[in-house]
Motif scaffolding. Structure first.
Motif, mmCIF file in Angstrom:
data_model
loop_
_atom_site.group_PDB
_atom_site.id
_atom_site.type_symbol
_atom_site.label_atom_id
_atom_site.label_comp_id
_atom_site.label_asym_id
_atom_site.label_seq_id
_atom_site.Cartn_x
_atom_site.Cartn_y
_atom_site.Cartn_z
ATOM 1 N N HIS A 139 0.851 -1.195 0.000
ATOM 2 C CA HIS A 139 0.000 0.000 0.000
ATOM 3 C C HIS A 139 0.878 1.234 0.000
ATOM 4 C CE1 HIS A 139 -3.548 2.438 0.733
ATOM 5 N NE2 HIS A 139 -2.898 3.053 1.709
ATOM 6 N N ASP A 140 0.600 2.141 -0.931
ATOM 7 C CA ASP A 140 1.380 3.372 -1.026
ATOM 8 C C ASP A 140 1.136 4.271 0.179
ATOM 9 O OD1 ASP A 140 2.516 2.665 -3.431
ATOM 10 O OD2 ASP A 140 0.949 3.647 -4.632
ATOM 11 N N LEU A 141 2.217 4.874 0.680
ATOM 12 C CA LEU A 141 2.173 5.830 1.766
ATOM 13 C C LEU A 141 2.580 7.199 1.233
ATOM 14 C CD1 LEU A 141 3.942 3.645 4.498
ATOM 15 C CD2 LEU A 141 1.482 4.020 4.204
ATOM 16 N N PRO A 142 2.408 8.259 2.017
ATOM 17 C CA PRO A 142 2.857 9.577 1.533
ATOM 18 C C PRO A 142 4.318 9.566 1.110
ATOM 19 C CG PRO A 142 1.481 9.836 3.462
ATOM 20 C CD PRO A 142 1.674 8.354 3.279
ATOM 21 N N VAL A 143 5.120 8.742 1.790
ATOM 22 C CA VAL A 143 6.512 8.552 1.397
ATOM 23 C C VAL A 143 6.771 7.055 1.353
ATOM 24 C CG1 VAL A 143 8.927 8.963 1.937
ATOM 25 C CG2 VAL A 143 7.223 10.724 2.454
ATOM 26 N N GLY A 144 7.051 6.516 0.200
ATOM 27 C CA GLY A 144 7.324 5.095 0.087
ATOM 28 C C GLY A 144 6.060 4.265 0.118
ATOM 29 N N ALA A 145 6.180 3.015 0.575
ATOM 30 C CA ALA A 145 5.042 2.102 0.583
ATOM 31 C C ALA A 145 5.207 1.083 1.697
ATOM 32 C CB ALA A 145 4.917 1.384 -0.763
ATOM 33 N N PHE A 146 4.061 0.640 2.243
ATOM 34 C CA PHE A 146 4.043 -0.458 3.207
ATOM 35 C C PHE A 146 4.031 -1.774 2.438
ATOM 36 C CE2 PHE A 146 1.466 -3.727 5.248
ATOM 37 C CZ PHE A 146 2.163 -3.924 6.437
ATOM 38 N N VAL A 147 4.831 -2.734 2.923
ATOM 39 C CA VAL A 147 4.890 -4.066 2.319
ATOM 40 C C VAL A 147 4.760 -5.092 3.436
ATOM 41 C CG1 VAL A 147 6.227 -5.673 0.926
ATOM 42 C CG2 VAL A 147 6.408 -3.217 0.498
ATOM 43 N N GLY A 148 3.774 -5.965 3.349
ATOM 44 C CA GLY A 148 3.574 -6.977 4.383
ATOM 45 C C GLY A 148 3.201 -8.319 3.802
ATOM 46 N N PHE A 150 3.054 -24.171 10.473
ATOM 47 C CA PHE A 150 4.089 -23.165 10.680
ATOM 48 C C PHE A 150 3.621 -21.852 10.046
ATOM 49 C CE2 PHE A 150 6.176 -27.277 10.569
ATOM 50 C CZ PHE A 150 6.964 -27.247 11.717
ATOM 51 N N VAL A 151 3.781 -20.765 10.787
ATOM 52 C CA VAL A 151 3.320 -19.453 10.332
ATOM 53 C C VAL A 151 4.498 -18.478 10.340
ATOM 54 C CG1 VAL A 151 1.747 -17.531 10.763
ATOM 55 C CG2 VAL A 151 1.015 -19.875 11.253
ATOM 56 N N ASN A 152 4.652 -17.750 9.249
ATOM 57 C CA ASN A 152 5.699 -16.739 9.112
ATOM 58 C C ASN A 152 5.054 -15.401 8.752
ATOM 59 O OD1 ASN A 152 7.620 -18.961 9.215
ATOM 60 N ND2 ASN A 152 7.124 -19.298 7.051
ATOM 61 N N ALA A 153 5.758 -14.316 9.042
ATOM 62 C CA ALA A 153 5.233 -12.994 8.694
ATOM 63 C C ALA A 153 6.380 -12.000 8.570
ATOM 64 C CB ALA A 153 4.236 -12.512 9.746
ATOM 65 N N GLN A 154 6.126 -10.957 7.809
ATOM 66 C CA GLN A 154 7.071 -9.849 7.732
ATOM 67 C C GLN A 154 6.311 -8.570 7.393
ATOM 68 O OE1 GLN A 154 9.768 -10.999 4.464
ATOM 69 N NE2 GLN A 154 8.942 -9.284 3.294
ATOM 70 N N ALA A 155 6.878 -7.441 7.837
ATOM 71 C CA ALA A 155 6.291 -6.135 7.546
ATOM 72 C C ALA A 155 7.430 -5.150 7.336
ATOM 73 C CB ALA A 155 5.391 -5.673 8.690
ATOM 74 N N GLY A 156 7.310 -4.341 6.292
ATOM 75 C CA GLY A 156 8.404 -3.436 5.997
ATOM 76 C C GLY A 156 7.948 -2.176 5.298
ATOM 77 N N TRP A 157 8.908 -1.291 5.120
ATOM 78 C CA TRP A 157 8.680 -0.021 4.432
ATOM 79 C C TRP A 157 9.621 0.056 3.245
ATOM 80 C CZ3 TRP A 157 11.956 4.681 4.995
ATOM 81 C CH2 TRP A 157 11.426 5.765 4.282
ATOM 82 N N ARG A 158 9.041 0.295 2.057
ATOM 83 C CA ARG A 158 9.814 0.425 0.832
ATOM 84 C C ARG A 158 10.046 1.905 0.546
ATOM 85 N NH1 ARG A 158 7.168 -2.742 -3.659
ATOM 86 N NH2 ARG A 158 8.087 -4.471 -2.465
ATOM 87 N N PHE A 159 11.311 2.262 0.289
ATOM 88 C CA PHE A 159 11.660 3.654 0.029
ATOM 89 C C PHE A 159 10.942 4.145 -1.236
ATOM 90 C CE2 PHE A 159 14.204 2.620 3.308
ATOM 91 C CZ PHE A 159 15.417 3.263 3.465
ATOM 92 N N ALA A 160 10.844 5.454 -1.376
ATOM 93 C CA ALA A 160 10.094 6.039 -2.494
ATOM 94 C C ALA A 160 10.658 5.634 -3.845
ATOM 95 C CB ALA A 160 10.067 7.564 -2.356
ATOM 96 N N ASP A 161 11.991 5.471 -3.942
ATOM 97 C CA ASP A 161 12.560 5.117 -5.241
ATOM 98 C C ASP A 161 12.416 3.633 -5.552
ATOM 99 O OD1 ASP A 161 14.362 3.972 -3.521
ATOM 100 O OD2 ASP A 161 16.098 5.165 -4.161
ATOM 101 N N GLY A 162 11.926 2.843 -4.608
ATOM 102 C CA GLY A 162 11.708 1.423 -4.840
ATOM 103 C C GLY A 162 12.947 0.558 -4.782
#
Length: 368
Positions: A273-282, A309-321
Motif C-alpha cells: 500500500h502506497d504511503l505519503p513517502v514510500g510504501a508499506f509491504v507486508g 508453521f506461520v511466518n510474517a514480515q512487515a516493511g517499508w519500501r523507500f520512495a525510489d523502490g
C-alpha cells in the motif's frame, strides 16, 4: 509450427567429509592431563569415516514443440546423462589410532531420460495437458559409517515413470488463476535407507532396495481481489507407498514413504500500500501438513504429528523502490520443528534433526 531447444551441460562437484560420532561422549570429558578427552579406556568408541568424492556430470539434451493445429501442441524431449564418480573412503576408530579399512572405487552412471506431452488450448486463458516423463536419479556410493567395505556400493540409478494430467486456467482479466493436476509416479530401484542384521547389531545402509508407487492430486489458486493484495492457496493429497520392500527380515511393502504427508496446505497473503513517502509491504504465509513417518517401518516413535508453521514480515519500501527495511518472524508460534529422526537401534537411541524454533529479526533489501 516447430520450436526447439538443444544444449550441452557440464558440472563438477567435490565433496570432502570428515564425519565422526562419539558413543557416550560423557565418558570422554577433558581433564587437565588429557585436554582432548580421548580416553579409549573410559568410552565405548569414537568412530570416524573421512571420505572424498568427485563427480563430473555431462549431458546432452533437446526438446521440440510442434503445433499439430492452432490449439493442439505435441512436445518431445530426450536427455543423455553421464555422471563419473570417484570415491575414497577410510573407516577408522579413535581418531585414526585404530584403522579399519581403506576403500577406493569409481564408476560412470549413464542414463537416458525424456518426456512426451500434449497440450490443448481450450481458450486463450485455459488449457488442458497430459505428460509422460522418464526420470533418473544417479547412483553412487554409500557415505555413512560402516566397518564393511561391501556396504559402500555402488548402488544403481533410481528410475521413475511419471504420468500427469491437468488444467491451467485464468479468469476475470487474469485476476484469478486456478491450476489442477493429478499424477501417478512409478519408481524402480528406489534409493532408500535399509537395515541389515549382523549378529547382535542392526546396521543401516543406503542402497537400491524397493519399488514405490506415488499418486495424488494438487490444486493451486492465486487471486488479486483488490489492488495491492495477492492471495495464494495450494493443497495436495498424496498416497506414497513402498512396493516389494524387504529389509532385515521384515516386509515393509505397503508402508508409507518417510516424510510423505497424506495432505498438505500452503497459503500466502501479500499486501502493498502506497504511503505519503514510500510504501508499506507486508506478508503472512503458512504451511500445514498431516502426520509423517521418518522410517520405513512406520514406527510410531519415529513419527511427527500434524504441524502448522506461520511466518510474517512487515516493511517499508523507500520512495525510489530500490530499498526496503522491515521486521520478519518465522515459526511465530514456536511449533516443534522436527526435520528427521534416525534410529540407532544397536546403541539404543534415536538421533533427532531439528529445524529452527521461533526466530525473528530485521532486514534490509536492496535492488540494483
Amino acid at each position: 509450427q516447430l520450436r526447439y531447444v538443444a544444449g550441452l551441460y557440464y558440472a563438477r562437484d567435490y565433496l570432502n567429509n570428515n564425519s565422526q560420532y562419539d558413543i557416550l561422549a560423557a565418558l570422554r570429558d577433558p581433564t587437565p592431563a588429557n585436554p582432548s578427552g580421548a580416553d579409549p579406556a573410559n568410552s565405548i568408541a569414537l568412530f570416524g569415516w573421512p571420505l572424498q568424492q568427485s563427480t563430473d556430470s555431462y549431458a546432452a539434451f533437446g526438446q521440440v514443440d510442434y503445433d499439430l493445429s492452432d490449439r493442439l501442441t505435441l512436445t518431445g524431449g530426450l536427455r543423455y546423462s553421464a555422471d563419473r564418480k570417484k570415491f575414497h573412503y577410510f573407516s577408522e576408530a579413535e581418531n585414526g589410532a585404530v584403522p579399519i579399512f581403506d576403500f577406493n572405487d569409481s564408476k560412470t552412471f549413464r542414463s537416458v531420460s525424456g518426456r512426451i506431452g500434449l497440450q490443448y488450448r481450450l481458450t486463450d486463458d485455459a488449457n488442458l495437458y497430459a505428460t509422460y516423463n522418464r526420470g533418473t536419479k544417479s547412483g553412487g556410493f554409500f557415505s555413512g559409517q560402516t566397518t564393511e567395505p561391501a556396504d559402500l556400493g555402488p548402488y544403481r540409478d533410481e528410475k521413475v515413470n511419471a504420468y500427469e494430467v491437468g488444467a491451467k486456467t485464468e479468469f476475470f482479466d487474469h485476476r484469478l488463476r486456478a491450476n489442477f493436476s493429478a499424477f501417478y509416479y512409478d519408481y524402480k530401484d528406489l534409493q532408500v535407507y535399509t537395515a541389515v542384521q549382523r549378529g547382535l547389531l542392526t546396521v543401516q545402509l543406503f542402497t537400491n532396495a524397493s519399488a514405490a508407487r506415488i499418486y495424488g492430486g494438487e490444486a493451486e489458486l492465486q487471486a488479486t481481489p483488490m489492488q495491492g493484495l495477492d492471495l495464494s492457496l495450494g493443497a495436495s493429497l498424496l498416497s506414497a507407498e513402498y512396493r516389494n520392500f524387504q529389509s532385515a527380515g521384515q516386509d515393509f511393502s505397503g508402508n508409507t514413504l518417510p516424510s510423505a504427508p497424506k495432505a498438505s496446505l500452503t497459503g500466502t497473503a501479500h499486501y502493498e500500500h502506497d504511503l505519503p513517502v514510500g510504501a508499506f509491504v507486508g506478508q503472512v504465509d503458512f504451511t500445514y501438513r498431516t502426520k509423517v513417518f521418518f522410517d520405513t517401518a512406520n514406527t510410531e516413535r519415529l513419527s511427527d504429528p500434524e504441524r502448522i508453521f506461520v511466518n510474517a514480515q512487515a516493511g517499508w519500501r523507500f520512495a525510489d523502490g530500490r530499498y526496503e527495511v522491515g521486521l520478519w518472524g518465522r515459526n511465530l508460534f514456536g511449533e516443534t520443528n522436527i526435520v528427521d529422526i534416525t534410529p540407532i537401534a544397536s546403541l539404543g537411541f534415536d538421533v533427532f534433526s531439528v529445524g529452527p524454533p521461533r526466530t525473528y529479526g530485521i532486514y534490509l533489501r536492496a535492488k540494483y
